[in-house]
Design a protein around this motif. Structure first.
Motif, PDB file in Angstrom:
ATOM      1  N   ALA A  57      35.710  36.033  48.928  1.00 49.39           N
ATOM      2  CA  ALA A  57      36.754  35.156  48.388  1.00 49.39           C
ATOM      3  C   ALA A  57      36.708  35.103  46.863  1.00 49.39           C
ATOM      4  CB  ALA A  57      36.607  33.753  48.969  1.00 49.39           C
ATOM      5  N   VAL A  58      35.501  35.020  46.299  1.00 51.93           N
ATOM      6  CA  VAL A  58      35.381  35.001  44.839  1.00 51.93           C
ATOM      7  C   VAL A  58      35.872  36.314  44.249  1.00 51.93           C
ATOM      8  CG1 VAL A  58      33.743  34.928  42.913  1.00 51.93           C
ATOM      9  CG2 VAL A  58      33.507  33.318  44.810  1.00 51.93           C
ATOM     10  N   MET A  59      35.500  37.429  44.856  1.00 49.84           N
ATOM     11  CA  MET A  59      35.908  38.732  44.328  1.00 49.84           C
ATOM     12  C   MET A  59      37.422  38.918  44.417  1.00 49.84           C
ATOM     13  SD  MET A  59      32.833  41.278  45.497  1.00 49.84           S
ATOM     14  CE  MET A  59      33.391  42.509  44.312  1.00 49.84           C
ATOM     15  N   LYS A  60      38.005  38.433  45.498  1.00 51.95           N
ATOM     16  CA  LYS A  60      39.463  38.563  45.626  1.00 51.95           C
ATOM     17  C   LYS A  60      40.172  37.632  44.653  1.00 51.95           C
ATOM     18  CE  LYS A  60      39.729  40.695  50.099  1.00 51.95           C
ATOM     19  NZ  LYS A  60      40.466  40.882  51.354  1.00 51.95           N
ATOM     20  N   MET A  61      39.594  36.463  44.395  1.00 45.67           N
ATOM     21  CA  MET A  61      40.150  35.570  43.379  1.00 45.67           C
ATOM     22  C   MET A  61      40.169  36.259  42.016  1.00 45.67           C
ATOM     23  SD  MET A  61      38.762  31.803  42.164  1.00 45.67           S
ATOM     24  CE  MET A  61      37.345  32.482  41.287  1.00 45.67           C
ATOM     25  N   MET A  62      39.148  37.075  41.751  1.00 46.52           N
ATOM     26  CA  MET A  62      39.041  37.796  40.481  1.00 46.52           C
ATOM     27  C   MET A  62      39.751  39.151  40.519  1.00 46.52           C
ATOM     28  SD  MET A  62      37.448  35.595  38.747  1.00 46.52           S
ATOM     29  CE  MET A  62      37.381  36.599  37.261  1.00 46.52           C
ATOM     30  N   ASP A 274      39.797  22.612  37.919  1.00 50.37           N
ATOM     31  CA  ASP A 274      39.351  22.999  36.576  1.00 50.37           C
ATOM     32  C   ASP A 274      39.426  24.514  36.390  1.00 50.37           C
ATOM     33  OD1 ASP A 274      38.838  20.400  35.865  1.00 50.37           O
ATOM     34  OD2 ASP A 274      36.666  20.509  36.205  1.00 50.37           O
ATOM     35  N   ILE A 275      38.994  25.252  37.413  1.00 52.52           N
ATOM     36  CA  ILE A 275      39.040  26.717  37.334  1.00 52.52           C
ATOM     37  C   ILE A 275      40.477  27.203  37.212  1.00 52.52           C
ATOM     38  CG2 ILE A 275      38.619  28.840  38.652  1.00 52.52           C
ATOM     39  CD1 ILE A 275      36.101  27.500  39.788  1.00 52.52           C
ATOM     40  N   ASN A 276      41.343  26.611  38.014  1.00 56.03           N
ATOM     41  CA  ASN A 276      42.751  27.003  37.979  1.00 56.03           C
ATOM     42  C   ASN A 276      43.376  26.720  36.622  1.00 56.03           C
ATOM     43  OD1 ASN A 276      45.801  25.983  38.501  1.00 56.03           O
ATOM     44  ND2 ASN A 276      45.306  27.667  39.870  1.00 56.03           N
ATOM     45  N   THR A 277      43.054  25.558  36.051  1.00 60.09           N
ATOM     46  CA  THR A 277      43.609  25.168  34.753  1.00 60.09           C
ATOM     47  C   THR A 277      43.077  26.043  33.626  1.00 60.09           C
ATOM     48  OG1 THR A 277      43.855  22.867  35.472  1.00 60.09           O
ATOM     49  CG2 THR A 277      43.818  23.284  33.093  1.00 60.09           C
ATOM     50  N   GLN A 278      41.761  26.270  33.616  1.00 58.23           N
ATOM     51  CA  GLN A 278      41.140  26.996  32.503  1.00 58.23           C
ATOM     52  C   GLN A 278      41.359  28.493  32.576  1.00 58.23           C
ATOM     53  OE1 GLN A 278      37.061  25.916  31.816  1.00 58.23           O
ATOM     54  NE2 GLN A 278      36.685  27.589  30.382  1.00 58.23           N
ATOM     55  N   TYR A 279      41.335  29.056  33.796  1.00 60.11           N
ATOM     56  CA  TYR A 279      41.357  30.516  33.927  1.00 60.11           C
ATOM     57  C   TYR A 279      42.654  31.057  34.539  1.00 60.11           C
ATOM     58  CZ  TYR A 279      36.380  30.429  32.828  1.00 60.11           C
ATOM     59  OH  TYR A 279      35.166  30.245  32.215  1.00 60.11           O
ATOM     60  N   LYS A 280      43.528  30.158  34.971  1.00 57.25           N
ATOM     61  CA  LYS A 280      44.790  30.563  35.602  1.00 57.25           C
ATOM     62  C   LYS A 280      44.547  31.476  36.811  1.00 57.25           C
ATOM     63  CE  LYS A 280      46.676  28.410  32.184  1.00 57.25           C
ATOM     64  NZ  LYS A 280      47.069  26.989  32.392  1.00 57.25           N
ATOM     65  N   LEU A 281      43.534  31.130  37.599  1.00 57.72           N
ATOM     66  CA  LEU A 281      43.194  31.901  38.783  1.00 57.72           C
ATOM     67  C   LEU A 281      43.696  31.194  40.035  1.00 57.72           C
ATOM     68  CD1 LEU A 281      39.494  32.797  37.872  1.00 57.72           C
ATOM     69  CD2 LEU A 281      41.435  34.389  37.918  1.00 57.72           C
ATOM     70  N   ASP A 282      44.025  31.980  41.045  1.00 55.16           N
ATOM     71  CA  ASP A 282      44.464  31.431  42.323  1.00 55.16           C
ATOM     72  C   ASP A 282      43.237  31.011  43.128  1.00 55.16           C
ATOM     73  OD1 ASP A 282      45.574  30.780  44.732  1.00 55.16           O
ATOM     74  OD2 ASP A 282      46.453  32.751  45.133  1.00 55.16           O
ATOM     75  N   THR A 283      43.003  29.735  43.231  1.00 50.85           N
ATOM     76  CA  THR A 283      41.825  29.204  43.944  1.00 50.85           C
ATOM     77  C   THR A 283      42.161  28.742  45.362  1.00 50.85           C
ATOM     78  OG1 THR A 283      42.209  26.999  43.009  1.00 50.85           O
ATOM     79  CG2 THR A 283      40.721  28.476  41.798  1.00 50.85           C
ATOM     80  N   SER A 284      43.318  29.143  45.868  1.00 52.60           N
ATOM     81  CA  SER A 284      43.778  28.601  47.154  1.00 52.60           C
ATOM     82  C   SER A 284      42.866  28.989  48.312  1.00 52.60           C
ATOM     83  CB  SER A 284      45.208  29.060  47.439  1.00 52.60           C
ATOM     84  OG  SER A 284      45.296  30.473  47.472  1.00 52.60           O
ATOM     85  N   VAL A 285      42.287  30.188  48.278  1.00 54.30           N
ATOM     86  CA  VAL A 285      41.412  30.590  49.383  1.00 54.30           C
ATOM     87  C   VAL A 285      40.120  29.774  49.367  1.00 54.30           C
ATOM     88  CG1 VAL A 285      40.031  32.463  50.344  1.00 54.30           C
ATOM     89  CG2 VAL A 285      42.365  32.907  49.598  1.00 54.30           C
ATOM     90  N   LEU A 286      39.525  29.605  48.190  1.00 58.58           N
ATOM     91  CA  LEU A 286      38.329  28.765  48.114  1.00 58.58           C
ATOM     92  C   LEU A 286      38.651  27.338  48.541  1.00 58.58           C
ATOM     93  CD1 LEU A 286      36.556  29.940  44.823  1.00 58.58           C
ATOM     94  CD2 LEU A 286      35.836  30.340  47.189  1.00 58.58           C
ATOM     95  N   SER A 287      39.799  26.856  48.156  1.00 60.37           N
ATOM     96  CA  SER A 287      40.215  25.518  48.565  1.00 60.37           C
ATOM     97  C   SER A 287      40.376  25.429  50.080  1.00 60.37           C
ATOM     98  CB  SER A 287      41.528  25.140  47.878  1.00 60.37           C
ATOM     99  OG  SER A 287      41.936  23.840  48.242  1.00 60.37           O
ATOM    100  N   ALA A 288      40.837  26.513  50.687  1.00 59.91           N
ATOM    101  CA  ALA A 288      41.041  26.524  52.138  1.00 59.91           C
ATOM    102  C   ALA A 288      39.728  26.360  52.898  1.00 59.91           C
ATOM    103  CB  ALA A 288      41.734  27.815  52.563  1.00 59.91           C
ATOM    104  N   PHE A 289      38.613  26.787  52.296  1.00 59.03           N
ATOM    105  CA  PHE A 289      37.320  26.602  52.957  1.00 59.03           C
ATOM    106  C   PHE A 289      37.006  25.115  53.160  1.00 59.03           C
ATOM    107  CE2 PHE A 289      36.609  30.996  51.804  1.00 59.03           C
ATOM    108  CZ  PHE A 289      35.786  31.469  52.819  1.00 59.03           C
ATOM    109  N   LEU A 290      37.606  24.253  52.366  1.00 64.49           N
ATOM    110  CA  LEU A 290      37.390  22.820  52.522  1.00 64.49           C
ATOM    111  C   LEU A 290      38.096  22.283  53.769  1.00 64.49           C
ATOM    112  CD1 LEU A 290      37.835  21.881  48.769  1.00 64.49           C
ATOM    113  CD2 LEU A 290      35.682  21.961  50.043  1.00 64.49           C
ATOM    114  N   ASP A 291      39.052  23.051  54.283  1.00 62.07           N
ATOM    115  CA  ASP A 291      39.737  22.647  55.502  1.00 62.07           C
ATOM    116  C   ASP A 291      38.857  22.795  56.740  1.00 62.07           C
ATOM    117  OD1 ASP A 291      41.909  22.188  53.917  1.00 62.07           O
ATOM    118  OD2 ASP A 291      42.965  24.024  54.433  1.00 62.07           O
ATOM    119  N   TYR A 292      37.689  23.411  56.588  1.00 57.10           N
ATOM    120  CA  TYR A 292      36.722  23.499  57.679  1.00 57.10           C
ATOM    121  C   TYR A 292      36.267  22.109  58.119  1.00 57.10           C
ATOM    122  CZ  TYR A 292      32.071  24.051  59.766  1.00 57.10           C
ATOM    123  OH  TYR A 292      30.967  23.962  60.595  1.00 57.10           O
ATOM    124  N   PHE A 293      36.222  21.190  57.156  1.00 55.17           N
ATOM    125  CA  PHE A 293      35.734  19.843  57.451  1.00 55.17           C
ATOM    126  C   PHE A 293      36.850  18.968  57.986  1.00 55.17           C
ATOM    127  CE2 PHE A 293      33.357  21.304  53.599  1.00 55.17           C
ATOM    128  CZ  PHE A 293      32.148  21.575  54.224  1.00 55.17           C
TER     129      PHE A 293
END
Length: 297
Positions: A57-62, A274-293
């Protein structure tokens, strides 16, 4: 309940590649048939593949391409994680008979061969990290980070603290420290591995480490909650086993454990914002991991 469609899509897109790599390459590195069978039994017994998924997920974000060498390094962590489960289930440790809905390794192969299967997976993980064509600086950093995360200042330390304090009541800070090592260290490494292979800057690496640290703690709290509210069939392992153990539900109660879980999830989302704001990266997949809970309160 959170919409899990993005997480499900990411898992369905990437888990087959992880499983294929593990299944198709383990045989190349193991000479002894019974040892291979024992190693493969636990490695291919299912599981969420959470840790290599985080690396991917991190590599695909990058926007980094994941080729054979990167997949090999990502899967190395699954080898090591599986070793930790085999050893954790042994009679000398938790003495569990069920893992992922199947008999544990020592139940099938005996404690001696199960121990050796874990040993083989542990050492092979470091071979997979270094026996590839990535540049030497990346390989050496991955090996160093994983040795710290899995070793006597990381996961092994947390496991030792868990054993030594089984009949003692820990404070919340002590319990957090234990699980940041026992459970959280490998999750933090999973994100760090993606960052290292993507060659991100130090600031982004720190933010991803913060996300991994909070996620790892949330993961353990959620596991403690599930031991209370779930059943053997749903989890694939025995539940209601933690009555006298140091768990968040025993220390805080179920309601406050849910509150702490929600706080950590919010902290994770803030890091990703913060990552999205500072780096303009798509963090949606990492955010989706929070849906596990799932917070049922």
């Amino acid at each position: 309940m959170a919409d899990k469609s993005l997480l499900k899509e990411f898992i369905s897109d990437n888990n087959p590649a992880i499983d294929d790599y593990l299944s198709n390459h383990l045989d190349e590195y193991v000479d002894q048939k019974d040892l291979l069978d024992s190693m493969k039994y636990s490695l291919m017994a299912g599981g969420k593949r959470l840790r290599p998924l985080f690396t991917i997920a991190v590599m695909k974000m990058m926007n980094k391409k994941i080729e054979d060498d990167q997949m090999k390094a990502a899967c190395a962590l699954e080898l090591l994680h599986t070793y930790s489960l085999i050893h954790d289930d042994l009679p000398a440790m938790d003495n569990d008979d069920l893992r992922r809905g199947k008999p544990t390794n020592h139940v099938i192969y005996g404690a001696g061969l199960a121990t050796l299967a874990g040993d083989g997976l542990l050492t092979l993980a470091f071979q997979w990290l270094t026996d590839n064509k990535m540049n030497d600086s990346i390989k050496s950093k991955l090996a160093l980070l994983l040795s710290k995360a899995a070793g006597p200042s990381g996961m092994v330390s947390g496991q030792a603290k868990d054993i030594q304090n089984e009949n003692k009541k820990l404070t919340l800070d002590q319990l957090k420290g234990l699980h940041r090592e026992k459970t959280g260290a490998l999750i933090r490494y999973a994100l760090a591995a993606g960052a290292v292979m993507s060659e991100v800057d130090n600031e982004l690496e720190r933010k991803l480490d913060k996300f991994g640290s909070d996620y790892g703690l949330a993961f353990q709290i959620y596991d403690d909650i599930l031991d209370v509210v779930s059943n053997d069939k749903e989890l694939g392992k025995p539940v209601h086993q933690d009555g006298n153990k140091n768990t968040y539900t025993n220390l805080l109660g179920l309601d406050k454990s849910y509150d702490y879980l929600k706080q950590l999830i919010d902290d994770c989302r803030n890091v990703l914002d913060d990552i999205n704001t500072q780096y303009k990266l798509d963090t949606s997949v990492l955010s989706a991991f929070l849906d596990y809970f799932e917070i049922k309160k």
